[in-house]
Design an enzyme around this catalytic site. Structure first.
Site, PDB file in Angstrom:
ATOM      1  N   HIS A  49       0.886  -1.153   0.000  1.00 48.11           N
ATOM      2  CA  HIS A  49       0.000   0.000   0.000  1.00 48.11           C
ATOM      3  C   HIS A  49       0.931   1.212   0.000  1.00 48.11           C
ATOM      4  CE1 HIS A  49      -2.946  -2.855   2.021  1.00 48.11           C
ATOM      5  NE2 HIS A  49      -3.486  -2.539   0.866  1.00 48.11           N
ATOM      6  N   ASP A  52       2.291   1.819   3.305  1.00 45.00           N
ATOM      7  CA  ASP A  52       3.223   0.814   3.837  1.00 45.00           C
ATOM      8  C   ASP A  52       4.645   1.307   3.566  1.00 45.00           C
ATOM      9  OD1 ASP A  52       1.295  -1.143   4.620  1.00 45.00           O
ATOM     10  OD2 ASP A  52       1.192  -1.902   2.566  1.00 45.00           O
TER      11      ASP A  52
HETATM   12  C1  3MF Z   1      -9.295  -6.591   0.522  1.00 40.58           C
HETATM   13  C2  3MF Z   1      -8.041  -6.878  -0.165  1.00 40.58           C
HETATM   14  C3  3MF Z   1      -6.977  -5.831   0.010  1.00 40.58           C
HETATM   15  C4  3MF Z   1      -6.188  -5.601  -1.263  1.00 40.58           C
HETATM   16  C5  3MF Z   1      -5.032  -4.701  -0.988  1.00 40.58           C
HETATM   17  C6  3MF Z   1      -4.157  -4.444  -2.180  1.00 40.58           C
HETATM   18  C7  3MF Z   1      -6.101  -5.472   2.182  1.00 40.58           C
HETATM   19  O1  3MF Z   1     -10.192  -7.612   0.455  1.00 40.58           O
HETATM   20  O2  3MF Z   1      -7.892  -7.919  -0.757  1.00 40.58           O
HETATM   21  O3  3MF Z   1      -6.121  -6.266   1.037  1.00 40.58           O
HETATM   22  O4  3MF Z   1      -5.736  -6.791  -1.800  1.00 40.58           O
HETATM   23  O5  3MF Z   1      -5.528  -3.510  -0.534  1.00 40.58           O
HETATM   24  O6  3MF Z   1      -4.858  -3.927  -3.210  1.00 40.58           O
END
Ligand code: 3MF
Ligand code: MG
Length: 344
Positions: A49, A52
């Protein structure tokens, strides 16, 4: 055949175990320590992210964001790791409470577009050309809250803005039918690809298919992958598993339905997924009950299951499969697959 595939996961896949009904149950592990775990677990790619990579990015200007992201790039290089993609985390800010790109508020939509540009800057600094868009809150709790036609226009506008901002990037939309919203505007691969063709540069817009999200939509993950492969738009995957229609579980790959996992691996392997640099991405969570010192097994186990299923996909008697298809003896084909999965 191990080693032919490169695997990735995001730092959020090593987590403290909080859920909507209870607090954390494991200690936090710093990002720097997580980075040291990747190679040991058999992974070469890091999914990000934007925050992150650059925590508190909303408080920083573009120059400082770039500086911090470059430091992360150095940390990755020191570990021999690659940044696979960066995703704008648009679902936590008060301004995106009712969606970012599709919010009814002009000011909030502007924030979402601006944050997405900063995310692209971070990707550039990390040397990644892939942006993942999980459209978390781009939907509604009640039908009447937003106009669904206008919402799609706004999604196109937002994606066009990103494509214009950096001509190098590609965008992988990660469809999900619900959670956190009651209804999402882009629930399936078909919706995501149709959206791609409304944008100004469809060549640069594809999908990230997540197993659990497909199951939540009542569809078959390997068929969704086949659909995207036919369009040459499977930019990445989020493999995991899901036990039916409940909250998004992010279980270890193959843990619920081995045959469903086998069919995902089979279609990926058959169409040479990975040979143009695509990672086998995982989006898996450890069970909340898992103790601290063994809370990364879901990652290494998912990878192992994937590689074992590659072997099974390749050792399946394809001649026999074709014979049975020609005879239309699908009962026998069914038995062949089940026996093969049982090692018989
Ligand atoms: C939510 C997800 C997310 C996405 C992530 C990357 C937190 O169901 O799957 O995980 O995969 O944000 O795009
Ligand atoms: Mg995901």
């Amino acid at each position: 055949m191990a080693g032919e595939y490169r695997f990735s996961f995001g730092p959020w896949n090593i987590h403290e175990g909080a859920d909507p009904f209870g607090p954390t149950v494991r200690r936090s592990i710093t990002f720097a320590r997580k980075l040291k775990m990747y190679k040991k677990l058999g992974f070469d790619g890091v999914q990000f992210h934007d925050d992150d990579a650059v925590p508190d990015m909303n408080k920083l200007g573009p120059r400082e964001i770039n500086k911090q992201a470059k430091e992360v790039r150095k940390a990755l290089a020191d570990e021999g790791l690659t940044a696979e993609f960066v995703a704008p985390r648009l679902w936590e800010d008060p301004r995106t409470i009712d969606g970012g790109y599709t919010s009814n508020s002009e000011a909030d939509r502007a924030y979402a577009r601006d944050r997405s540009r900063r995310c692209i800057d971070i990707a550039a600094a990390l040397d990644s050309k892939l942006i993942v868009l999980w459209l978390a809150r781009e939907g509604t709790y009640i039908r009447e809250a937003k106009d669904s036609k206008v919402a799609v226009d706004r999604l196109v506008e937002a994606i066009n803005d990103m494509l214009d901002y950096n001509p190098e990037i590609k965008i992988a939309i990660e469809p999900k039918p619900n959670e956190p919203m009651d209804q999402a505007y882009i629930p399936t691969t078909g919706h995501a690809l149709a959206l791609a063709y409304l944008t100004k540069d469809p060549k640069r817009v594809g999908v990230n298919i997540e197993t659990a999200h497909v199951i939540l939509a009542g569809l078959d993950p390997s068929d969704e992958m086949g659909f995207a492969l036919a369009y040459d738009k499977l930019y990445t995957v989020h493999l995991n598993d899901q036990n039916g229609l409940k909250f998004d579980e992010d279980k270890s790959f193959g843990a619920v339905n081995l045959r469903r996992a086998f069919n995902q691996v089979r279609i990926l392997d058959r169409y040479s997924y990975g040979t143009r640099g695509e990672f086998v991405g995982l989006d898996v969570k450890a069970m909340r009950t898992q103790k601290q010192d063994v809370a990364t097994k879901h990652l290494s186990n998912s990878r192992t299951i994937f590689l074992q299923l590659v072997e099974l996909a390749r050792s399946l008697d394809q001649g026999k499969v074709e014979q049975l298809i020609a005879r239309r003896d699908y009962e026998e084909l069914d038995m062949l697959i089940t026996s093969h999965l049982m090692g018989k």
